[in-house]
Design an enzyme around this catalytic site. Structure first.
Site, PDB file in Angstrom:
ATOM      1  N   ASP A   1       0.859  -0.839   0.074  1.00 48.15           N
ATOM      2  CA  ASP A   1       0.128  -0.003   0.136  1.00 48.15           C
ATOM      3  C   ASP A   1       0.836   1.175   0.063  1.00 48.15           C
ATOM      4  O   ASP A   1       2.193   1.253   0.488  1.00 48.15           O
ATOM      5  CB  ASP A   1      -1.019   0.232   1.250  1.00 48.15           C
ATOM      6  CG  ASP A   1      -1.866   1.022   1.494  1.00 48.15           C
ATOM      7  OD1 ASP A   1      -2.253   1.482   0.468  1.00 48.15           O
ATOM      8  OD2 ASP A   1      -1.960   1.639   2.446  1.00 48.15           O
TER       9      ASP A   1
ATOM     10  N   ASP B   1       0.014   5.083   0.992  1.00 46.54           N
ATOM     11  CA  ASP B   1      -0.228   5.974   2.138  1.00 46.54           C
ATOM     12  C   ASP B   1      -0.223   5.225   3.544  1.00 46.54           C
ATOM     13  O   ASP B   1      -1.107   4.358   3.761  1.00 46.54           O
ATOM     14  CB  ASP B   1      -1.835   6.668   2.013  1.00 46.54           C
ATOM     15  CG  ASP B   1      -1.644   7.563   0.739  1.00 46.54           C
ATOM     16  OD1 ASP B   1      -1.638   8.795   1.078  1.00 46.54           O
ATOM     17  OD2 ASP B   1      -1.739   7.096  -0.168  1.00 46.54           O
TER      18      ASP B   1
ATOM     19  N   ASP C   1      -1.767  -0.928   5.966  1.00 48.86           N
ATOM     20  CA  ASP C   1      -2.288  -0.477   7.315  1.00 48.86           C
ATOM     21  C   ASP C   1      -3.705  -0.395   7.497  1.00 48.86           C
ATOM     22  O   ASP C   1      -3.963  -0.097   8.736  1.00 48.86           O
ATOM     23  CB  ASP C   1      -1.648   0.899   7.346  1.00 48.86           C
ATOM     24  CG  ASP C   1      -2.023   1.795   6.693  1.00 48.86           C
ATOM     25  OD1 ASP C   1      -2.112   1.846   5.420  1.00 48.86           O
ATOM     26  OD2 ASP C   1      -2.517   2.939   7.169  1.00 48.86           O
TER      27      ASP C   1
END
Length: 221
Positions: free
Chosen positions: A10, A12, A168
């Site tokens: 991922d 961000d 996250d």
């Protein structure tokens, strides 16, 4: 388990700490309307949810009646100051270097729109070197659907079971599991206090980027 061939990330909250610039964009939207700004802690908790998560928090039910207008205002402000305070998370550069040395391929799979992804990534040479980048609008679906992750794996030339996915947010773990990959939760990322990441059933968790190497070494990198 066979040797890991690729790690997909991922963006961000996993590779880049974008919360400050996303929070600034939100506060510019609020400021344009004479509304009070929100603190950086709000942006850090919600940045993985993108413009929708930030605007929905700030505007509540009003967001749903002004969605297009508010999202355009946010994206305009963000695009105009996209890399002012955004940085690689500590250890990311070293991690990517170690993966390259181990001949493990990497890709980025993000829900960020392609135009913003491609505007942002070149500021960071370590990320600009990653040639396979799948954004939120690359396909007709985005995470938590597994297709963007599978699309990236296919572009790298590997089967899903040869790849790991690191993110996250719950959508990252859901998408990775649905794609048939080992999943790694980046605990250092943008996880809100009200969220329950222990229920997401990631295969592994890391408290900082370089910890990923410990898990990979257990699989003979």
């Amino acid at each position: 388990m066979s040797k890991v061939k690729a790690v997909l990330f991922d963006l961000d909250g996993t590779l880049l700490d974008t919360a400050a610039d996303m929070g600034a964009a939100l506060n510019n939207v609020l400021g344009d309307e004479g509304r009070a700004p929100l603190g950086i802690e709000v942006a850090r908790a919600l940045a993985s949810h993108g413009s929708r998560g930030l605007l929905e928090h700030a505007y509540g039910p009003e967001f749903h009646t002004r969605k297009s207008e508010l999202r355009k205002a946010f994206l305009d402000h963000y695009a105009n100051a996209i890399a002012v305070n955004t940085t690689l998370f500590p250890g990311v550069a070293e991690l990517l270097g170690e993966l390259a040395t181990a001949q493990i391929a990497v890709a980025i799979v993000t829900n960020k729109p392609k135009d913003l992804t491609e505007q942002l990534v070149p500021y960071y040479p370590e990320l600009a070197a990653i040639q396979v980048r799948v954004s939120g609008d690359t396909l007709a679906v985005a995470k938590p659907h597994p297709d963007p992750i599978l699309h990236a794996a296919d572009a790298l030339g590997f089967a899903a079971h040869e790849c790991w996915y690191v993110g996250d947010a719950e959508r990252d773990i859901v998408a990775g599991r649905a794609a048939g990959m080992r999943t790694v939760l980046a605990r250092y990322g943008y996880i809100g206090a009200e969220e329950q990441p222990e229920s997401w059933a990631a295969d592994y968790e890391i408290q900082q980027p370089l910890q990923l190497l410990e898990h990979l070494r257990n699989h003979h990198i």
